[in-house]
Design an enzyme around this catalytic site. Structure first.
Site, PDB file in Angstrom:
ATOM      1  CB  THR A   1      24.761  40.460  58.968  1.00 35.49           C
ATOM      2  OG1 THR A   1      25.230  40.987  57.733  1.00 35.49           O
ATOM      3  CG2 THR A   1      25.927  39.913  59.769  1.00 35.49           C
TER       4      THR A   1
ATOM      5  CB  SER B   1      18.925  44.901  52.159  1.00 35.71           C
ATOM      6  OG  SER B   1      19.845  45.892  52.537  1.00 35.71           O
TER       7      SER B   1
ATOM      8  CG  PHE C   1      19.474  46.669  60.645  1.00 36.72           C
ATOM      9  CD1 PHE C   1      18.880  47.593  61.499  1.00 36.72           C
ATOM     10  CD2 PHE C   1      19.831  47.100  59.363  1.00 36.72           C
ATOM     11  CE1 PHE C   1      18.635  48.900  61.083  1.00 36.72           C
ATOM     12  CE2 PHE C   1      19.597  48.405  58.945  1.00 36.72           C
ATOM     13  CZ  PHE C   1      18.991  49.301  59.815  1.00 36.72           C
TER      14      PHE C   1
ATOM     15  CD  GLU D   1      26.327  48.001  58.886  1.00 36.73           C
ATOM     16  OE1 GLU D   1      26.373  49.115  59.424  1.00 36.73           O
ATOM     17  OE2 GLU D   1      26.444  46.928  59.506  1.00 36.73           O
TER      18      GLU D   1
HETATM   19  N1  CAA Z   1      19.773  60.198  59.969  1.00 37.67           N
HETATM   20  C1  CAA Z   1      18.453  60.486  60.161  1.00 37.67           C
HETATM   21  N2  CAA Z   1      17.597  60.768  59.164  1.00 37.67           N
HETATM   22  C2  CAA Z   1      18.088  60.758  57.910  1.00 37.67           C
HETATM   23  C3  CAA Z   1      19.441  60.450  57.628  1.00 37.67           C
HETATM   24  C4  CAA Z   1      20.299  60.153  58.725  1.00 37.67           C
HETATM   25  N3  CAA Z   1      21.580  59.860  58.525  1.00 37.67           N
HETATM   26  N4  CAA Z   1      19.630  60.521  56.296  1.00 37.67           N
HETATM   27  C5  CAA Z   1      18.435  60.852  55.743  1.00 37.67           C
HETATM   28  N5  CAA Z   1      17.515  60.985  56.722  1.00 37.67           N
HETATM   29  C6  CAA Z   1      16.105  61.331  56.563  1.00 37.67           C
HETATM   30  C7  CAA Z   1      15.976  62.654  55.825  1.00 37.67           C
HETATM   31  O1  CAA Z   1      15.965  63.736  56.722  1.00 37.67           O
HETATM   32  C8  CAA Z   1      14.662  62.488  55.098  1.00 37.67           C
HETATM   33  O2  CAA Z   1      13.586  62.742  55.981  1.00 37.67           O
HETATM   34  P1  CAA Z   1      12.608  64.001  55.705  1.00 37.67           P
HETATM   35  O3  CAA Z   1      12.000  63.715  54.355  1.00 37.67           O
HETATM   36  O4  CAA Z   1      11.652  63.926  56.849  1.00 37.67           O
HETATM   37  O5  CAA Z   1      13.485  65.191  55.695  1.00 37.67           O
HETATM   38  C9  CAA Z   1      14.618  61.001  54.752  1.00 37.67           C
HETATM   39  O6  CAA Z   1      15.490  60.356  55.707  1.00 37.67           O
HETATM   40  C10 CAA Z   1      15.099  60.713  53.345  1.00 37.67           C
HETATM   41  O7  CAA Z   1      16.334  61.379  53.194  1.00 37.67           O
HETATM   42  P2  CAA Z   1      17.086  61.518  51.814  1.00 37.67           P
HETATM   43  O8  CAA Z   1      16.142  62.086  50.816  1.00 37.67           O
HETATM   44  O9  CAA Z   1      18.429  62.140  52.008  1.00 37.67           O
HETATM   45  O10 CAA Z   1      17.318  59.977  51.531  1.00 37.67           O
HETATM   46  P3  CAA Z   1      17.331  59.256  50.170  1.00 37.67           P
HETATM   47  O11 CAA Z   1      16.156  58.372  50.093  1.00 37.67           O
HETATM   48  O12 CAA Z   1      17.664  60.179  49.069  1.00 37.67           O
HETATM   49  O13 CAA Z   1      18.589  58.242  50.414  1.00 37.67           O
HETATM   50  C11 CAA Z   1      20.729  57.438  50.684  1.00 37.67           C
HETATM   51  C12 CAA Z   1      19.775  58.641  50.730  1.00 37.67           C
HETATM   52  C13 CAA Z   1      22.054  58.010  51.095  1.00 37.67           C
HETATM   53  C14 CAA Z   1      20.862  56.832  49.298  1.00 37.67           C
HETATM   54  C15 CAA Z   1      20.254  56.359  51.695  1.00 37.67           C
HETATM   55  O14 CAA Z   1      19.088  55.741  51.235  1.00 37.67           O
HETATM   56  C16 CAA Z   1      21.288  55.316  51.996  1.00 37.67           C
HETATM   57  O15 CAA Z   1      22.122  55.475  52.892  1.00 37.67           O
HETATM   58  N6  CAA Z   1      21.260  54.149  51.288  1.00 37.67           N
HETATM   59  C17 CAA Z   1      22.081  53.005  51.592  1.00 37.67           C
HETATM   60  C18 CAA Z   1      21.338  52.063  52.475  1.00 37.67           C
HETATM   61  C19 CAA Z   1      22.250  51.036  53.113  1.00 37.67           C
HETATM   62  O16 CAA Z   1      23.248  51.364  53.719  1.00 37.67           O
HETATM   63  N7  CAA Z   1      21.842  49.756  53.016  1.00 37.67           N
HETATM   64  C20 CAA Z   1      22.516  48.680  53.652  1.00 37.67           C
HETATM   65  C21 CAA Z   1      21.555  47.999  54.591  1.00 37.67           C
HETATM   66  S1  CAA Z   1      22.081  47.130  55.990  1.00 37.67           S
HETATM   67  C22 CAA Z   1      23.103  45.892  55.523  1.00 37.67           C
HETATM   68  O17 CAA Z   1      24.068  46.141  54.862  1.00 37.67           O
HETATM   69  C23 CAA Z   1      22.810  44.476  55.941  1.00 37.67           C
HETATM   70  C24 CAA Z   1      23.511  43.959  57.108  1.00 37.67           C
HETATM   71  O18 CAA Z   1      22.971  43.082  57.750  1.00 37.67           O
HETATM   72  C25 CAA Z   1      24.881  44.399  57.489  1.00 37.67           C
END
Ligand code: CAA
Length: 384
Positions: free
Chosen positions: A161, A129, A126, A366
């Site tokens: 990952t 990032s 996935f 995540e």
């Molecule tokens: N499900 C569906 N849609 C969602 C959602 C969810 N849980 N959360 C937000 N959205 C949608 C919103 O509805 C919005 O859409 P609209 O504009 O159409 O309404 C859009 O997404 C943006 O929403 P927000 O304004 O709430 O989002 P934001 O940009 O302010 O970010 C955040 C919120 C919580 C900071 C989010 O960006 C976040 O979770 N960040 C962390 C990312 C993360 O977990 N990264 C790790 C990556 S994977 C990894 O770790 C690697 C690996 O290989 C394991």
């Protein structure tokens, strides 16, 4: 019953018993060696695939085991109790790759990509990032330039990952950064594509047997039929997928914590100081009591989030709470486990040192603990 939660059906109970036995007898004896060598557990993954563990929640018509999310959480905890690296390899393939293909994929995409991924014939990653965008994926910079018959993907992804072993990568890229979140799309990228490159492998504190890669996309062509969902739906796909992923990481954290907890109980009953087992000392009893309580509280939050997902309820907040509680419990429990073991805990002989190193990343990937708090607070404050 597993840890106080009823197993609802015979076939699921049987499969979980198989997973528990495989984890303790086949994975656990290999875990220290895998950690030291940093070697990907290819054979173990193949054997877990034959037990249906690469597509646990995927219906059998699409090559999976058709189990629910609560069973998934229980299975991952069992596997992580034996080896945290093996657990994250599975968690990513199940939650972050099979998950979005099942929810957003067309029937053709499910046939072509989901079936081999769920059977474990192929491996998934996935790629969200980037070097400059971890917590803030909405600002991502990897480009998807429309071209004849598809898109050219260009840029760098970080912290991926399974990045080294993956055959397919769910990759997020923007059509145009000026469009903001509405420009982000999700693509299914074959890692055999021309221009795809694993540009760096991270040398990490823990989960050493799973790869964490930097990926470079040098004008990688992706055909139109590999767009996942609709144009502009990428951020929604990424964030909703991460809701499910957080249940997986919470379960991984529970397994790591349980391993350290079990080792601490055994050591406390065997180790004698002042003429008696240290388990007789109240200082140690308090550690054991607090470990047990934090572990079970986090487990119930995790199963509750999993249950909400199974019931089709919104579970964004519940998944964030589960990951927050389980990862912080894992860090606390593994720290105290070393304390209970004293000097022995600081060596590699008892496994709790590895548990401690493996636990840390569960507070980071995540979504960091700070991001989970943001998600929880946003949901709470939005409620009237
Ligand atoms: N499900 C569906 N849609 C969602 C959602 C969810 N849980 N959360 C937000 N959205 C949608 C919103 O509805 C919005 O859409 P609209 O504009 O159409 O309404 C859009 O997404 C943006 O929403 P927000 O304004 O709430 O989002 P934001 O940009 O302010 O970010 C955040 C919120 C919580 C900071 C989010 O960006 C976040 O979770 N960040 C962390 C990312 C993360 O977990 N990264 C790790 C990556 S994977 C990894 O770790 C690697 C690996 O290989 C394991």
């Amino acid at each position: 019953m597993i840890n106080g939660w009823p197993e609802r059906d015979e076939s699921k109970a049987l499969l979980l018993e198989q997973i528990r036995s495989f984890s303790q007898n086949k994975i656990k004896p290999m875990a220290a060696l895998l950690d030291e060598s940093g070697q990907f557990p290819t054979e173990i993954i193949q054997q877990l695939a034959s037990l249906g563990m690469m597509g646990i929640m995927v219906p059998d018509v699409w090559g999976g085991s058709g189990m629910d999310t609560v069973s998934y959480a229980m299975a991952l905890e069992e596997i992580a109790t034996a080896c945290a690296s093996t657990a994250v390899i599975l968690s990513v393939n199940n939650s972050l790759v099979c998950g979005p293909l099942l929810t957003y994929g067309s029937n053709e995409q499910k046939k072509k990509f989901l079936i081999p991924l769920a059977k474990g014939e192929k491996m998934g990653a996935f790629a969200l990032s980037e070097p400059g965008h971890g917590s803030d994926p909405a600002g991502l910079e990897v480009q998807a330039v429309p071209t004849s018959g598809g898109y050219l993907i260009k840029g760098t992804k970080n912290w991926i990952t399974n990045g080294k072993e993956a055959n397919y990568c769910i990759t997020f890229a923007t059509l145009d950064r000026q469009m903001g979140p509405k420009g982000i799309c999700a693509f299914i990228v074959s890692t055999e594509s021309k221009g795809f490159q694993v540009s760096k492998l991270e040398n990490k504190l823990g989960i050493c047997a799973s790869s964490t890669a930097q990926l470079f996309f040098d004008d990688v062509f992706v055909p139109e039929d590999c767009l996942l969902g609709k144009r502009g739906e990428g951020l929604k796909i990424a964030l909703s997928t991460l809701d499910g992923g957080r249940i997986g990481i919470a379960s991984q954290a529970l397994g790591i914590a349980r391993s350290a907890f079990e080792a601490s109980k055994k050591f406390a009953l065997e180790r004698e100081q002042f003429g008696a087992p240290i388990a007789k000392l109240q200082a140690i009893q308090w550690f054991i009591a607090d470990m047990a309580t934090r572990l079970q509280a986090a487990r119930l939050l995790t199963w509750s989030a999993a249950r909400s997902k199974d019931l089709g309820l919104k579970y964004t907040k519940e998944a964030a709470m589960a990951k927050l509680a389980a990862s912080e419990a894992a860090m606390w429990i593994t720290t105290k486990a070393i304390q209970v073991h004293g000097g022995y805990g600081y060596t590699k002989d008892y496994g709790v040192e590895r548990n401690f190193r493996d636990a840390k990343v569960t507070e980071i990937y995540e979504g960091t603990s700070e991001i989970q708090r943001l998600v929880i607070a946003a949901q709470e404050l939005a409620q009237k």
